[in-house]
Scaffold this motif. Structure first.
Motif, mmCIF file in Angstrom:
data_model
loop_
_atom_site.group_PDB
_atom_site.id
_atom_site.type_symbol
_atom_site.label_atom_id
_atom_site.label_comp_id
_atom_site.label_asym_id
_atom_site.label_seq_id
_atom_site.Cartn_x
_atom_site.Cartn_y
_atom_site.Cartn_z
ATOM 1 N N ARG A 1 0.822 -1.215 0.000
ATOM 2 C CA ARG A 1 0.000 0.000 0.000
ATOM 3 C C ARG A 1 0.856 1.265 0.000
ATOM 4 O O ARG A 1 0.383 2.346 -0.349
ATOM 5 N N ILE A 2 2.129 1.134 0.352
ATOM 6 C CA ILE A 2 3.040 2.283 0.371
ATOM 7 C C ILE A 2 3.835 2.275 -0.931
ATOM 8 O O ILE A 2 4.567 1.326 -1.208
ATOM 9 N N THR A 3 3.712 3.307 -1.717
ATOM 10 C CA THR A 3 4.333 3.325 -3.048
ATOM 11 C C THR A 3 5.417 4.382 -3.219
ATOM 12 O O THR A 3 6.031 4.466 -4.282
ATOM 13 N N SER A 4 5.683 5.186 -2.201
ATOM 14 C CA SER A 4 6.706 6.226 -2.334
ATOM 15 C C SER A 4 7.474 6.418 -1.037
ATOM 16 O O SER A 4 6.977 6.087 0.050
ATOM 17 N N LEU A 5 8.680 6.976 -1.173
ATOM 18 C CA LEU A 5 9.483 7.264 0.011
ATOM 19 C C LEU A 5 8.806 8.317 0.887
ATOM 20 O O LEU A 5 8.934 8.297 2.109
ATOM 21 N N GLU A 6 8.086 9.228 0.276
ATOM 22 C CA GLU A 6 7.392 10.278 1.012
ATOM 23 C C GLU A 6 6.406 9.689 2.023
ATOM 24 O O GLU A 6 6.265 10.184 3.144
ATOM 25 N N ALA A 7 5.750 8.606 1.607
ATOM 26 C CA ALA A 7 4.741 7.978 2.470
ATOM 27 C C ALA A 7 5.361 7.257 3.667
ATOM 28 O O ALA A 7 4.666 6.912 4.621
ATOM 29 N N LEU A 8 6.701 7.034 3.622
ATOM 30 C CA LEU A 8 7.362 6.297 4.701
ATOM 31 C C LEU A 8 7.501 7.129 5.980
ATOM 32 O O LEU A 8 7.763 6.576 7.053
ATOM 33 N N LYS A 9 7.314 8.442 5.863
ATOM 34 C CA LYS A 9 7.526 9.317 7.019
ATOM 35 C C LYS A 9 6.642 8.950 8.202
ATOM 36 O O LYS A 9 7.016 9.149 9.359
ATOM 37 N N GLU A 10 5.464 8.411 7.915
ATOM 38 C CA GLU A 10 4.512 8.099 8.982
ATOM 39 C C GLU A 10 4.597 6.644 9.442
ATOM 40 O O GLU A 10 3.796 6.208 10.267
ATOM 41 N N GLU A 11 5.582 5.911 8.914
ATOM 42 C CA GLU A 11 5.674 4.482 9.232
ATOM 43 C C GLU A 11 6.685 4.194 10.346
ATOM 44 O O GLU A 11 7.695 4.883 10.490
ATOM 45 N N SER A 12 6.402 3.151 11.104
ATOM 46 C CA SER A 12 7.346 2.684 12.131
ATOM 47 C C SER A 12 8.490 1.927 11.465
ATOM 48 O O SER A 12 8.318 1.342 10.388
ATOM 49 N N ILE A 13 9.648 1.936 12.108
ATOM 50 C CA ILE A 13 10.789 1.155 11.630
ATOM 51 C C ILE A 13 10.809 -0.175 12.378
ATOM 52 O O ILE A 13 10.755 -0.208 13.614
ATOM 53 N N LEU A 14 10.895 -1.269 11.635
ATOM 54 C CA LEU A 14 11.003 -2.603 12.211
ATOM 55 C C LEU A 14 12.454 -3.055 12.056
ATOM 56 O O LEU A 14 12.972 -3.106 10.940
ATOM 57 N N CYS A 15 13.124 -3.374 13.158
ATOM 58 C CA CYS A 15 14.566 -3.636 13.067
ATOM 59 C C CYS A 15 15.038 -4.521 14.221
ATOM 60 O O CYS A 15 14.279 -4.855 15.130
ATOM 61 N N PHE A 16 16.330 -4.876 14.156
ATOM 62 C CA PHE A 16 16.968 -5.582 15.258
ATOM 63 C C PHE A 16 17.333 -4.564 16.346
ATOM 64 O O PHE A 16 17.149 -3.359 16.166
ATOM 65 N N SER A 17 17.886 -5.035 17.445
ATOM 66 C CA SER A 17 18.230 -4.152 18.559
ATOM 67 C C SER A 17 19.385 -3.224 18.200
ATOM 68 O O SER A 17 20.045 -3.399 17.164
ATOM 69 N N LYS A 18 19.643 -2.239 19.053
ATOM 70 C CA LYS A 18 20.758 -1.313 18.828
ATOM 71 C C LYS A 18 22.066 -2.087 18.691
ATOM 72 O O LYS A 18 22.298 -3.059 19.394
ATOM 73 N N GLY A 19 22.907 -1.623 17.788
ATOM 74 C CA GLY A 19 24.150 -2.330 17.506
ATOM 75 C C GLY A 19 24.099 -3.034 16.172
ATOM 76 O O GLY A 19 25.124 -3.512 15.681
ATOM 77 N N CYS A 20 22.909 -3.082 15.559
ATOM 78 C CA CYS A 20 22.747 -3.689 14.237
ATOM 79 C C CYS A 20 23.285 -2.727 13.175
ATOM 80 O O CYS A 20 22.919 -1.553 13.147
ATOM 81 N N GLY A 21 24.139 -3.233 12.269
ATOM 82 C CA GLY A 21 24.720 -2.398 11.234
ATOM 83 C C GLY A 21 23.690 -1.858 10.255
ATOM 84 O O GLY A 21 23.793 -0.715 9.796
ATOM 85 N N TYR A 22 22.671 -2.660 9.918
ATOM 86 C CA TYR A 22 21.624 -2.212 8.986
ATOM 87 C C TYR A 22 20.811 -1.079 9.612
ATOM 88 O O TYR A 22 20.463 -0.111 8.945
ATOM 89 N N ARG A 23 20.506 -1.236 10.865
ATOM 90 C CA ARG A 23 19.741 -0.192 11.575
ATOM 91 C C ARG A 23 20.530 1.115 11.600
ATOM 92 O O ARG A 23 19.958 2.198 11.406
ATOM 93 N N ALA A 24 21.846 1.026 11.802
ATOM 94 C CA ALA A 24 22.682 2.223 11.846
ATOM 95 C C ALA A 24 22.683 2.933 10.494
ATOM 96 O O ALA A 24 22.622 4.171 10.430
ATOM 97 N N ARG A 25 22.730 2.158 9.408
ATOM 98 C CA ARG A 25 22.704 2.755 8.065
ATOM 99 C C ARG A 25 21.389 3.483 7.814
ATOM 100 O O ARG A 25 21.367 4.571 7.255
#
Length: 282
Positions: A169-193
């Motif tokens: 349902r999300i088709t643009s980066l603009e729409a991501l502003k209102e979305e939660s981030i799903l990630c691993f705990s702090k210390g994850c390299g992907y999360r840091a990027r």
């Protein structure tokens, strides 16, 4: 002073009781008690505070613990250096982030070839795995490439492309502003990027939700719980099935290397040497 006294001292410090140490080492309690008293006599100072709940280290005991850990580690290294067999064998404890796509192939080729190796695998985030290797708790680990550490040697495994994913349902980066981030705990390299990208865009995520496994992150993304920054190779099938949408970020955020790290100052046994060969040949 005997090395066994230092081993007993370390276990008592870890367990916090004579009873716990005796059970761990399969010794009678009186033996543990006498060895600790002997060590305190030799050091000419109390090493433990005795109280109802057990025993805790005195300041002098904490100093001795630091030295005893170094002495016992060096002793183990010495044994490996002079007694090692040419054929890999014994325990090998490896850490890894969850998304090393080549890992099954590496492990399969190594284990099939060296059947006398008892290999254990532990998962975690990059920051924690680095600390485990530095503290001699792991022989090595697969991590997201991070800043060079003077006490570590790294071997490149492969380069990965990360992609920001959402449900369809999300088709643009603009729409991501209102979305939660799903990630691993702090210390994850992907999360840091991903955090770098948000900062550079002057954005703040609505909410950050931490999960323990990649599978849970992906399922939650498909359900519309939020967005995730994950290896593209891990989610191609979900894309083909029409379950997720890709949102590609610039290369400075999306291109990452997975490396295998080990301590630079430890003796390179045949067991770990052949493991590195298996990494480089896959």
């Amino acid at each position: 002073m005997e090395l066994k006294d230092l081993e007993i001292f370390q276990v008592v410090a870890e367990k916090g009781t004579i009873t716990g140490a005796a059970k761990e080492m399969k010794y009678v309690q009186s033996n543990i008690t006498s060895r600790i008293r002997k060590l305190e006599d030799e050091m000419n100072t109390p090493l433990f505070n005795r109280h109802r709940r057990g025993m805790s280290l005195t300041p002098e005991g904490k100093k001795l613990l630091t030295y005893s850990e170094k002495i016992l580690l060096l002793t183990e290294e010495m044994k490996k250096a002079v007694q090692t067999n040419k054929e890999p064998s014994g325990k090998l404890e490896i850490g890894t982030i969850e998304t090393v796509i080549h890992l099954p192939k590496i492990l399969s080729s190594y284990i099939k070839k060296y059947k006398d190796v008892d290999l254990s695998l532990y998962t975690g985030v990059t920051k924690n795995l680095v600390e485990e290797v530095l503290n001699h708790k792991l022989d090595g680990a697969f991590i997201t490439e991070s800043d060079d550490h003077p006490d570590l040697v790294s071997h490149e495994v492969f380069q990965e492309e990360l992609v920001l994913i959402s449900n369809t349902r999300i088709t643009s980066l603009e729409a991501l502003k209102e979305e939660s981030i799903l990630c691993f705990s702090k210390g994850c390299g992907y999360r840091a990027r991903l955090a770098e990208w948000y900062t550079d865009q002057n954005l703040s995520p609505k909410k950050i939700m931490e999960f323990g496994t990649l599978e849970t992150i992906l399922r939650s993304t498909v359900m519309g719980l939020g967005v995730a920054f994950v290896p593209k190779s891990e989610v191609m099938q979900l894309k083909r099935e029409g379950l997720i949408q890709f949102h590609e970020l610039p290369e400075q955020y999306s291109k990452v290397k997975t490396v295998f790290i080990r301590r630079a100052d430890t003796y390179l046994t045949p067991t770990i040497e052949k493991f590195i060969e298996a990494i480089e040949s896959n």
